[in-house]
Design an enzyme around this catalytic site. Structure first.
Site, PDB file in Angstrom:
ATOM      1  N   GLY A 184      44.292  43.004  43.713  1.00 48.41           N
ATOM      2  CA  GLY A 184      45.296  42.732  42.765  1.00 48.41           C
ATOM      3  C   GLY A 184      45.139  42.647  41.485  1.00 48.41           C
ATOM      4  N   ASP A 185      43.933  42.520  41.065  1.00 40.52           N
ATOM      5  CA  ASP A 185      43.259  42.400  39.996  1.00 40.52           C
ATOM      6  C   ASP A 185      43.846  43.498  38.944  1.00 40.52           C
ATOM      7  OD1 ASP A 185      41.462  40.866  37.731  1.00 40.52           O
ATOM      8  OD2 ASP A 185      40.860  43.167  37.496  1.00 40.52           O
ATOM      9  N   THR A 186      44.396  43.076  37.810  1.00 38.23           N
ATOM     10  CA  THR A 186      44.981  44.173  36.966  1.00 38.23           C
ATOM     11  C   THR A 186      43.862  45.086  36.460  1.00 38.23           C
ATOM     12  OG1 THR A 186      46.586  42.377  36.213  1.00 38.23           O
ATOM     13  CG2 THR A 186      46.730  44.431  35.126  1.00 38.23           C
TER      14      THR A 186
END
Length: 290
Positions: free
Chosen positions: A244-246
């Site tokens: 989920g890390d942008t």
DNA sequence: GGCCAGGACTCAA
DNA sequence: TTGAGTCATGGC
């Protein structure tokens, strides 16, 4: 006093310095020219060190007591992940097609650790869901309020210990522009360290990274992203994916030429050839965004 | 001015 | 167990 640490193969100090000085106002170290100032704690002793390189070694200048020689060498070794042999990682990258240029573009770049688990958890709580520039600002306000100055001219500090943070109030952190929720998370995590429900040494002894992640996620405020980030930075685990890390998603999106964020399955497929090097792949993906 | 940041939690269905 | 709403504020 000066200490020497031989530079390992596949190492480039300039990449390290780049990372430590990439345009953010970090209050925990300072880059001056080609050298890095860093306040460190070894045992109960606090030291301010300065690191530079010569042709073969990292040279560590130590101010103050020098009876902790080995502790200081170990710290730097851990901080820059010097024991890692990157040749296996580079071999996979080189035959990967879309990522084949990374070993040349960022040759010798290494994961910069945050040796203290409380610090990395606190930092990732601060960084949740806000832009990095703002995150660094909040960190400085927090550290200037509750940490210990290491050098006034350099403006760098020792990060506050959990013994200090556990007694803070939400109101005090709100004044530093923490959201109430972040303040609750941070204080709660400090209390978890204080009562032993989170203990770095115990987690470090667990062999299965997935178990460590599960264990950390039991604490309020620590989710999948935070746990993976902290385990990568503080326990030196090589198999971490901050789901989920942008930034990670954006890097994969570009590499794959997508017009949307990749799905979890696509991320999984992207990482698949890099078993055992997931953390390094993540770090290089972040690097590729600059 | 509006969308989104190095997310995680809560609550409804 | 899935999805939408909420948190807080700044950067661009």
């Amino acid at each position: 006093m000066r200490l020497h640490l031989p530079k390992p193969p596949n190492f480039n100090f300039k990449q390290i310095v780049w990372f430590l000085d990439r345009g953010y106002d970090d209050c925990l170290h300072k880059v001056e020219g080609n050298s890095v100032w860093k306040p460190i704690k070894t045992g109960n002793r606090k030291n301010l060190i300065r690191i530079e390189e010569n042709h073969s070694d990292l040279v560590i200048h130590v101010n103050g007591p020098t009876d902790q020689r080995n502790d200081i060498l170990n710290y730097v070794n851990t901080w820059f992940d010097l024991d890692r042999d990157l040749s296996g990682f580079y071999a996979i990258l080189r035959k990967s097609g879309s990522l084949e240029s990374l070993p040349d573009s960022f040759y010798g770049f290494r994961i910069i650790a945050i040796p203290d688990l409380f610090e990395s958890l606190a930092w990732s709580i601060i960084g949740q869901q806000i832009n990095l520039r703002f995150a660094y600002r909040i960190k400085r306000a927090f550290v200037e309020s509750y940490g210990e100055p290491a050098d006034d001219d350099l403006g760098i500090y020792h990060f506050p210990g959990f013994e200090v943070v556990r007694d803070l109030s939400v109101t005090e952190l709100r004044e530093l522009q923490f959201s109430s929720r972040k303040a609750e998370y941070l204080i709660g995590i400090a209390r978890s360290f204080s009562n032993g429900s989170i203990a770095q040494e115990r987690l470090a002894d667990m062999t299965d990274t997935a178990e460590v992640i599960d264990e950390l996620c039991k604490t309020r405020g620590i989710g999948e992203w935070t746990a993976n980030y902290a385990v990568m930075k503080s326990l030196g685990r090589m198999d971490c994916i901050p789901w989920g890390d942008t930034g990670m998603l954006e890097a994969i999106r570009k590499m794959r030429g997508l017009d949307r964020k990749p799905t979890r399955e696509e991320v999984q497929a992207f990482y698949k050839p890099f078993k055992g090097w997931e953390s390094y792949l993540t770090f290089y993906l972040w690097r590729s965004l600059y």
